[in-house]
Design an enzyme around this catalytic site. Structure first.
Site, PDB file in Angstrom:
ATOM      1  N   HIS A   7      45.885  33.429  37.158  1.00 54.21           N
ATOM      2  CA  HIS A   7      46.267  34.832  37.032  1.00 54.21           C
ATOM      3  C   HIS A   7      46.087  35.559  38.361  1.00 54.21           C
ATOM      4  CE1 HIS A   7      41.858  35.133  36.199  1.00 54.21           C
ATOM      5  NE2 HIS A   7      41.973  36.248  36.915  1.00 54.21           N
ATOM      6  N   HIS A  75      52.105  42.209  47.102  1.00 54.21           N
ATOM      7  CA  HIS A  75      52.973  42.567  45.997  1.00 54.21           C
ATOM      8  C   HIS A  75      53.105  41.398  45.031  1.00 54.21           C
ATOM      9  CE1 HIS A  75      55.918  40.647  48.738  1.00 54.21           C
ATOM     10  NE2 HIS A  75      56.508  40.265  47.626  1.00 54.21           N
ATOM     11  N   GLU A 117      58.245  43.127  43.473  1.00 57.46           N
ATOM     12  CA  GLU A 117      59.552  42.708  43.975  1.00 57.46           C
ATOM     13  C   GLU A 117      60.387  42.167  42.809  1.00 57.46           C
ATOM     14  OE1 GLU A 117      61.436  39.604  47.265  1.00 57.46           O
ATOM     15  OE2 GLU A 117      59.268  39.704  46.962  1.00 57.46           O
TER      16      GLU A 117
END
Length: 122
Positions: A7, A75, A117
């Site tokens: 994760h 990101h 993104e």
């Protein structure tokens, strides 16, 4: 020896607002939750229903200000099978923060300012 992703974690200021955003913008659903005995933090793990990778949202009870995300270009990235409709939805949500038509990608902001993104399935 082998390693695989489990994760990624991000801290969020308003857990409910973040949960609503990630479900509406990316279709992520809560798969498990951990609440500390003292109530000073909550961890919520979100999944896409396809991969085993999860996004962990951490909410801290005593944190009272927006997170300083710094100057790095951290990101998350998501591939979509319907880029045009994803773009339209995110435009309507008002969360597109950067577009790069030459590369065929764009970025959205979550409620805490994290960039995500969006990539077309190629």
């Amino acid at each position: 020896m082998m390693f695989k992703f489990a994760h990624n974690n991000i801290n969020v200021l308003d857990l409910n607002k973040s949960l609503e955003f990630y479900e509406k913008a990316l279709g992520l659903k809560e798969v498990r939750r951990m609440v500390s005995d003292s109530g000073d933090f909550i961890l919520v793990y979100l999944g896409d229903g396809v991969s085993q990778h999860q996004l962990e949202l951490t909410w801290l009870r005593d944190w009272d200000r927006p997170y300083n995300l710094g100057d790095n270009e951290f990101h998350l990235a998501f591939v979509t099978d319907d880029y045009e409709n994803a773009y339209k939805m995110h435009k309507e949500m008002g969360c597109i923060c950067y577009e790069n038509p030459a590369m065929g990608i764009y970025f959205i902001n979550d409620p805490d300012g994290y960039w995500i993104e969006i990539i077309p399935n190629k």
